[in-house]
Enzyme design. Sequence first.
Site, short mmCIF file in Angstrom:
data_model
loop_
_atom_site.label_atom_id
_atom_site.label_comp_id
_atom_site.label_asym_id
_atom_site.label_seq_id
_atom_site.Cartn_x
_atom_site.Cartn_y
_atom_site.Cartn_z
N CYS A 1 42.25 32.73 76.71
CA CYS A 1 41.80 32.48 78.08
C CYS A 1 40.34 32.01 78.06
O CYS A 1 39.47 32.67 77.49
CB CYS A 1 41.94 33.75 78.90
SG CYS A 1 41.86 33.49 80.67
N HIS A 2 40.07 30.83 78.69
CA HIS A 2 38.73 30.28 78.69
C HIS A 2 37.81 31.02 79.67
O HIS A 2 38.23 31.33 80.79
CB HIS A 2 38.76 28.80 79.12
CG HIS A 2 39.42 27.90 78.12
ND1 HIS A 2 40.78 27.78 78.02
CD2 HIS A 2 38.90 27.07 77.18
CE1 HIS A 2 41.07 26.92 77.06
NE2 HIS A 2 39.95 26.48 76.54
N MET B 1 45.74 33.73 85.12
CA MET B 1 45.61 34.94 84.32
C MET B 1 44.58 35.90 84.91
O MET B 1 44.72 37.13 84.81
CB MET B 1 45.24 34.59 82.88
CG MET B 1 46.28 33.73 82.18
SD MET B 1 48.00 34.24 82.46
CE MET B 1 47.97 35.92 81.84
N GLU B 2 43.55 35.35 85.55
CA GLU B 2 42.57 36.22 86.21
C GLU B 2 43.23 37.00 87.34
O GLU B 2 42.99 38.21 87.51
CB GLU B 2 41.41 35.38 86.74
CG GLU B 2 40.39 34.98 85.70
CD GLU B 2 40.84 33.81 84.81
OE1 GLU B 2 40.10 33.46 83.89
OE2 GLU B 2 41.94 33.26 85.06
N ASP C 1 45.96 55.97 87.04
CA ASP C 1 45.01 56.93 86.47
C ASP C 1 44.53 57.93 87.52
O ASP C 1 44.40 59.13 87.24
CB ASP C 1 43.82 56.17 85.89
CG ASP C 1 42.74 57.10 85.39
OD1 ASP C 1 43.02 57.91 84.49
OD2 ASP C 1 41.60 57.03 85.90
#
Length: 312
Positions: A62-63, A97-98, A112
């Site tokens: 990923c850039h 992807m972000e 969590d």
Amino acid sequence: MRDITLKPTTLRSARAAGYVRLPPETIAVVRSGEVEKGDVCGAAKLAGMMAVKRTPDLLPHCHPIGVLKTEMEAQVVDDGIELAAEVQTIAATGVEMEALTAVSIAALTVYDMLKAYAPAEAMKIGNIRLLQKKGGKSHFKRALKDALGGARAAVLVLSDTVAAGRKPDTAGASVRDRLAEAGFDIVAYDIAPDEPEQIRAWVQAWIENKADFVVTVGGTGLGPRDKTVEAVQPLLTTELPGFMETARAFGQARTPYAMLSRGIAGLSGSTFVATFPGSRKGAEETLAAVLPGLVHLIEVCRIARPHEGGYE
């Protein structure tokens, strides 16, 4: 990482979503505000925004890019918490992807914070998916529609040296091959010396032959034999300066000499004519910069102004 140096920057956005399924008693704790670790939805949104910035650190291919906008959503519903992320940038690569990473990390944050309030088998992260992406080649096409049947393109390489056989052509061949990959039917690929009358006659012949795109490669510099612009300009009926302005700006970001190119572009009737630089790098960068606009122009012209001979 993949080489994206020849990809033009565009406005790009992506939207992703996900879900954390929870038992009723855990949802009741969330709604009451009694979770020991704090505001679950607020923390999930903050974690998602932080994850966007760290995506290239997590995904090896990923850039790193400049993210211009991130919006996170987290909503408590009857059987869990719904999550969504929207990311925007202006870059040569997308932000899918972000957005997906933001939703994934937000979901892990929810898990969590609530794992003390529900058995593990009752908590499920799932349905993480891309809802939408815009920009880049999926939005600004770099190839013609198959239905067009291949717009006709003619390529003329202009170089005294290449025409004399003293060195091979690489710039024109690269343009020819890339146009073919983009769906153009290459109807001519010729090499000629820098003779203005010969250049003008060749271009005029393909205009009269109803080619959709005529491109010259070479002769746009400042040398005494660089006369392509002077030969082609009188043939244009509608100049389109934005094409070569875009090419020069694209090239200038990669080399400080692109500003010296005198290339022009425009319509001659319904034929689009452009003059590319003669170096392979310059020609490839020019085509990379203008290809989305070229594809759009050819498709619009062929739809709005059908060609003689049955084009629709």
